[in-house]
Design a protein around this motif. Structure first.
Motif, mmCIF file in Angstrom:
data_model
loop_
_atom_site.group_PDB
_atom_site.id
_atom_site.type_symbol
_atom_site.label_atom_id
_atom_site.label_comp_id
_atom_site.label_asym_id
_atom_site.label_seq_id
_atom_site.Cartn_x
_atom_site.Cartn_y
_atom_site.Cartn_z
ATOM 1 N N GLU A 7 0.831 -1.208 0.000
ATOM 2 C CA GLU A 7 0.000 0.000 0.000
ATOM 3 C C GLU A 7 0.866 1.259 0.000
ATOM 4 O OE1 GLU A 7 -2.965 2.168 3.120
ATOM 5 O OE2 GLU A 7 -3.268 0.012 2.821
ATOM 6 N N ARG A 8 1.934 1.264 0.799
ATOM 7 C CA ARG A 8 2.830 2.424 0.847
ATOM 8 C C ARG A 8 3.580 2.589 -0.473
ATOM 9 N NH1 ARG A 8 6.977 2.201 4.579
ATOM 10 N NH2 ARG A 8 7.129 4.456 4.473
ATOM 11 N N ASN A 10 2.615 1.757 -3.387
ATOM 12 C CA ASN A 10 1.676 2.241 -4.401
ATOM 13 C C ASN A 10 1.381 3.732 -4.277
ATOM 14 O OD1 ASN A 10 1.479 -0.236 -5.703
ATOM 15 N ND2 ASN A 10 -0.217 -0.918 -4.412
ATOM 16 N N GLN A 11 1.775 4.353 -3.195
ATOM 17 C CA GLN A 11 1.565 5.791 -3.022
ATOM 18 C C GLN A 11 2.764 6.631 -3.482
ATOM 19 O OE1 GLN A 11 -0.078 6.946 0.884
ATOM 20 N NE2 GLN A 11 -0.392 4.755 1.244
#
Length: 191
Positions: A7-8, A10-11
């Motif tokens: 998730e990180r 992908n940011q």
């Protein structure tokens, strides 16, 4: 890959395109240094994703010029340019890590490496600099001394450091084991 890390990761691309990151806006006169910390055991996934992000930005945002410097590769390059690499490897085999570290303190002094990094990255021609390979270059290069040496040389351009360890907003812990007890004027790129 762990879901939280994925998730990180992908940011990252969106954050690197954020106008506040690119301009340093809202930083209260602090310089635009950012840290993306991650578990050291996920080094290979982060490297792969970083390559993906650099390629993506080149295709999506031609106006956004990104320089990616791998610190370990830069160190090897500096040693080759000074004809020290073969001698350093021989010294390490014959005399060990301690002697090698002492012998390379001068040629790999943080101010010299900072200048080599600036020459390789050319901040004036780029929108930002991404720095990886921190763990691979340790202990020859210490991140806190290098970052301090880079502060006056960046010319206001953002620097994003990909760090195998943890950053709590004040100090770095390389490999989540080695604390340097130094305060950094940096911001987490992705919480």
């Amino acid at each position: 890959m762990k879901p939280a890390l994925e998730e990180r990761l992908n940011q990252i691309a969106d954050r690197l395109q954020d106008k506040d990151v690119l301009s340093g806006a809202g930083l209260g006169n602090e310089i635009g240094f950012y840290i993306f910390d991650y578990p050291p055991e996920d080094e290979m996934q982060v490297r792969q994703h970083l390559g993906f992000v650099v390629d993506l930005l080149a295709k999506k945002r031609a106006d956004l010029k990104v320089a990616h410097i791998n610190l370990f590769e830069l160190v090897i390059s500096v040693l080759k340019e000074r004809n020290l690499l073969d001698r350093a490897m021989k010294m390490q085999r014959e005399k060990g890590d301690g002697e090698l570290y002492r012998a390379l303190k001068g040629p790999l002094h943080e101010e010299k490496i900072a200048k080599a990094l600036i020459a390789a990255a050319d901040p004036q021609a780029h929108s930002m600099i991404l720095l990886s390979g921190i763990g691979s270059a340790w202990p020859l290069i210490r991140s806190h001394t290098l970052l301090n040496a880079l502060h006056p040389l960046m010319g206001g351009k953002p620097l994003v450091v990909f760090y195998p360890g943890s950053y709590d907003g004040q100090g770095l812990r390389l490999f989540n084991r080695l604390s340097d007890r130094n305060y950094y004027r940096a911001f987490r790129l992705v919480p």
